[in-house]
Design a protein around this motif. Structure first.
Motif, PDB file in Angstrom:
ATOM      1  N   ILE A  43       0.829  -1.206   0.000  1.00 46.42           N
ATOM      2  CA  ILE A  43       0.000   0.000   0.000  1.00 46.42           C
ATOM      3  C   ILE A  43       0.865   1.259   0.000  1.00 46.42           C
ATOM      4  N   LEU A  44       1.863   1.299   0.877  1.00 52.14           N
ATOM      5  CA  LEU A  44       2.687   2.505   1.006  1.00 52.14           C
ATOM      6  C   LEU A  44       3.894   2.484   0.081  1.00 52.14           C
ATOM      7  N   ASP A  45       4.233   1.316  -0.465  1.00 53.94           N
ATOM      8  CA  ASP A  45       5.434   1.163  -1.290  1.00 53.94           C
ATOM      9  C   ASP A  45       6.677   1.559  -0.499  1.00 53.94           C
ATOM     10  N   PHE A  46       6.749   1.050   0.736  1.00 53.32           N
ATOM     11  CA  PHE A  46       7.833   1.359   1.667  1.00 53.32           C
ATOM     12  C   PHE A  46       8.490   0.043   2.086  1.00 53.32           C
ATOM     13  N   ALA A  47       9.764  -0.112   1.786  1.00 49.58           N
ATOM     14  CA  ALA A  47      10.480  -1.335   2.153  1.00 49.58           C
ATOM     15  C   ALA A  47      10.925  -1.233   3.607  1.00 49.58           C
ATOM     16  N   ASP A  48      10.082  -1.688   4.523  1.00 48.33           N
ATOM     17  CA  ASP A  48      10.329  -1.523   5.959  1.00 48.33           C
ATOM     18  C   ASP A  48      10.977  -2.786   6.537  1.00 48.33           C
ATOM     19  N   LEU A  49      12.253  -2.660   6.905  1.00 47.43           N
ATOM     20  CA  LEU A  49      12.967  -3.779   7.508  1.00 47.43           C
ATOM     21  C   LEU A  49      12.884  -3.766   9.030  1.00 47.43           C
ATOM     22  N   THR A  50      12.107  -2.846   9.581  1.00 45.77           N
ATOM     23  CA  THR A  50      11.943  -2.786  11.036  1.00 45.77           C
ATOM     24  C   THR A  50      11.338  -4.059  11.591  1.00 45.77           C
ATOM     25  N   LEU A  88       6.941   4.148  14.845  1.00 47.31           N
ATOM     26  CA  LEU A  88       7.044   5.600  14.970  1.00 47.31           C
ATOM     27  C   LEU A  88       8.488   6.059  14.847  1.00 47.31           C
ATOM     28  N   ILE A  89       9.408   5.312  15.467  1.00 46.69           N
ATOM     29  CA  ILE A  89      10.829   5.660  15.381  1.00 46.69           C
ATOM     30  C   ILE A  89      11.304   5.601  13.932  1.00 46.69           C
ATOM     31  N   THR A  90      10.950   4.540  13.222  1.00 46.30           N
ATOM     32  CA  THR A  90      11.334   4.433  11.809  1.00 46.30           C
ATOM     33  C   THR A  90      10.740   5.578  10.999  1.00 46.30           C
ATOM     34  N   GLY A  91       9.488   5.895  11.272  1.00 47.74           N
ATOM     35  CA  GLY A  91       8.843   6.986  10.552  1.00 47.74           C
ATOM     36  C   GLY A  91       9.526   8.320  10.788  1.00 47.74           C
ATOM     37  N   ILE A  92       9.923   8.599  12.033  1.00 51.09           N
ATOM     38  CA  ILE A  92      10.616   9.854  12.347  1.00 51.09           C
ATOM     39  C   ILE A  92      11.983   9.894  11.672  1.00 51.09           C
ATOM     40  N   VAL A  96      11.425  12.946   9.263  1.00 52.49           N
ATOM     41  CA  VAL A  96      11.976  14.138   9.920  1.00 52.49           C
ATOM     42  C   VAL A  96      13.468  14.297   9.639  1.00 52.49           C
ATOM     43  N   LEU A  97      14.205  13.188   9.731  1.00 47.94           N
ATOM     44  CA  LEU A  97      15.658  13.249   9.550  1.00 47.94           C
ATOM     45  C   LEU A  97      16.093  12.974   8.116  1.00 47.94           C
ATOM     46  N   GLY A  98      15.165  12.589   7.258  1.00 50.31           N
ATOM     47  CA  GLY A  98      15.482  12.402   5.847  1.00 50.31           C
ATOM     48  C   GLY A  98      16.308  11.173   5.523  1.00 50.31           C
ATOM     49  N   ILE A  99      16.302  10.180   6.404  1.00 52.49           N
ATOM     50  CA  ILE A  99      17.054   8.939   6.159  1.00 52.49           C
ATOM     51  C   ILE A  99      16.250   8.064   5.200  1.00 52.49           C
ATOM     52  N   PRO A 100      16.879   7.479   4.179  1.00 52.54           N
ATOM     53  CA  PRO A 100      16.142   6.615   3.234  1.00 52.54           C
ATOM     54  C   PRO A 100      15.392   5.498   3.952  1.00 52.54           C
ATOM     55  N   ASP A 101      14.278   5.055   3.350  1.00 47.67           N
ATOM     56  CA  ASP A 101      13.391   4.101   4.024  1.00 47.67           C
ATOM     57  C   ASP A 101      14.093   2.821   4.462  1.00 47.67           C
ATOM     58  N   ILE A 102      14.900   2.235   3.590  1.00 45.65           N
ATOM     59  CA  ILE A 102      15.565   0.979   3.940  1.00 45.65           C
ATOM     60  C   ILE A 102      16.526   1.181   5.101  1.00 45.65           C
ATOM     61  N   LEU A 103      17.326   2.255   5.052  1.00 46.01           N
ATOM     62  CA  LEU A 103      18.285   2.521   6.118  1.00 46.01           C
ATOM     63  C   LEU A 103      17.580   2.852   7.431  1.00 46.01           C
ATOM     64  N   ALA A 104      16.468   3.566   7.364  1.00 43.31           N
ATOM     65  CA  ALA A 104      15.709   3.889   8.576  1.00 43.31           C
ATOM     66  C   ALA A 104      15.224   2.612   9.257  1.00 43.31           C
ATOM     67  N   GLY A 105      14.720   1.677   8.451  1.00 42.96           N
ATOM     68  CA  GLY A 105      14.272   0.405   9.011  1.00 42.96           C
ATOM     69  C   GLY A 105      15.416  -0.403   9.596  1.00 42.96           C
ATOM     70  N   ILE A 106      16.560  -0.408   8.930  1.00 42.86           N
ATOM     71  CA  ILE A 106      17.716  -1.154   9.418  1.00 42.86           C
ATOM     72  C   ILE A 106      18.204  -0.578  10.744  1.00 42.86           C
ATOM     73  N   LEU A 107      18.254   0.761  10.850  1.00 40.95           N
ATOM     74  CA  LEU A 107      18.713   1.400  12.086  1.00 40.95           C
ATOM     75  C   LEU A 107      17.802   1.051  13.261  1.00 40.95           C
ATOM     76  N   THR A 108      16.493   1.106  13.028  1.00 43.31           N
ATOM     77  CA  THR A 108      15.553   0.760  14.094  1.00 43.31           C
ATOM     78  C   THR A 108      15.673  -0.712  14.463  1.00 43.31           C
ATOM     79  N   GLN A 109      15.813  -1.546  13.444  1.00 43.82           N
ATOM     80  CA  GLN A 109      15.953  -2.987  13.686  1.00 43.82           C
ATOM     81  C   GLN A 109      17.190  -3.282  14.530  1.00 43.82           C
ATOM     82  N   ILE A 227      10.775 -10.340   7.509  1.00 47.51           N
ATOM     83  CA  ILE A 227      10.427  -9.617   6.289  1.00 47.51           C
ATOM     84  C   ILE A 227      10.345 -10.569   5.105  1.00 47.51           C
ATOM     85  N   VAL A 228      11.219 -11.585   5.076  1.00 52.65           N
ATOM     86  CA  VAL A 228      11.195 -12.556   3.981  1.00 52.65           C
ATOM     87  C   VAL A 228       9.932 -13.409   4.058  1.00 52.65           C
ATOM     88  N   ILE A 229       9.587 -13.856   5.264  1.00 56.05           N
ATOM     89  CA  ILE A 229       8.375 -14.662   5.437  1.00 56.05           C
ATOM     90  C   ILE A 229       7.142 -13.832   5.084  1.00 56.05           C
TER      91      ILE A 229
END
Length: 319
Positions: A43-50, A88-92, A96-109, A227-229
């Motif tokens: 739906i969002l087309d966001f690769a969230d690895l969180t 929420l952390i990944t979203g911020i 807010v900080l402009g980090i790419p979606d994949i990297l934001a998810g990895i950092l939170t993870q 994420i793979v499952i």
């Protein structure tokens, strides 16, 4: 192929039959997680690895609260909130900080791994005595677990179907479909992204809480490969949905088939283990399954386009 026949014949078919209820129950629980992945990925087309971290967060929060004397239902509810906070952390980080979606998810993870260990008081795993607590779902009673999770899933799908029919739901769908046009229409796409990530990871944390109760324990690595499952369940479900409904699937049907995809995935995994293939190759088989189902829509599209081209050439030849 012929070499597999003796292997299949040598196995105890009753062992496979006994394992099926457990695989269905786990497939349903992971289906809740897959719906969360569906929300961000499709739906969002966001690769969230969180989600690899959020799954374990939901599990550790649930187990530790139960050990502290909380009601298992309340513990799962808190796991949902904990998952929402992770989203929420990944979203911020992203908006807010402009980090790419994949990297934001990895950092939170990555941060969640340490957070989960701190919540579990430094222990990599924690167990819950099934005999001491009346859990929401338990691996000791698969029929009851299946019924419970099916009811939960129906409620989740009904709520999602209602929500995405509201104005707020449409803004999230519009943001995923065309963010530039959405901004031109006055939609705050950053808010839409954050909301989707919050709801998505809340469902993943909720699924982690149910899975920890079903297994009777939490493990810090229980979310690895989530994420793979989730993607496997989504892709398998979409292929089956498109095959069943040639004219197209409604939104609620796609959600239902995501659950079916999770069940199919776990049944395939059980069959692989039943055949006594090397368990170290499970990740390899997972990748192969996902690759096959990913390739099916592409191959079908290529065949349709090739038939159309052939038809045009024949018409031009006649002309």
């Amino acid at each position: 192929m012929y070499s597999l026949i003796p292997v299949v014949c040598a196995q105890d078919i009753t062992a496979l039959v006994r394992a099926l209820p457990g695989s269905v129950a786990q497939g349903l629980i992971w289906g809740i997680m897959a719906i969360g992945v569906f929300l961000t990925f499709k739906i969002l087309d966001f690769a969230d690895l969180t989600v690899d971290g959020t799954m374990a967060t939901g599990g550790v929060v649930t187990v530790m609260l139960i050990l502290k004397g909380w009601n298992p239902v309340a513990a799962v509810a808190v796991a949902f909130v904990a998952g929402m906070l992770a989203g929420l952390i990944t979203g911020i980080l992203h908006t807010v900080l402009g980090i790419p979606d994949i990297l934001a998810g990895i950092l939170t993870q990555l941060s969640l791994y340490s957070i989960n260990l701190n919540i579990s008081e430094g222990k990599a795993n924690q167990a819950v005595n099934v005999d001491m607590y009346k859990l929401v779902v338990s691996g000791r009673d698969n029929p009851a677990a299946i019924v419970t999770v099916v009811i939960i899933l129906l409620v989740v799908i009904a709520l999602m179907y209602w929500f995405f029919g509201t104005e707020l739901g449409f803004t999230i769908r519009a943001t995923g479909c065309n963010p530039n046009m959405s901004r031109a229409q006055g939609i705050n796409t950053n808010v839409a992204k954050v909301l989707a990530l919050v709801f998505s990871n809340g469902l993943v944390g909720f699924a982690g809480g149910l899975l920890s109760q079903y297994q009777g324990n939490f493990d810090v690595n229980m979310g690895r490969g989530s994420i793979v499952i989730g993607l496997a369940a989504i892709i398998i479900g979409e292929v089956l949905c498109d095959a069943a409904f040639r004219k197209g699937c409604e939104f609620y049907m796609r959600l239902l088939f995501v659950i079916v995809g999770g069940i199919v995935y776990y049944i395939v995994m059980v069959i692989i283990l039943w055949l006594k293939l090397d368990p170290n190759d499970l990740k390899l088989f997972t990748a192969i399954i996902v690759a096959v189902f990913l390739a099916v829509p592409h191959i079908q599209a290529e065949r349709k386009s090739s038939f159309k081209m052939a038809g045009k050439r024949s018409l031009n030849g006649k002309a």
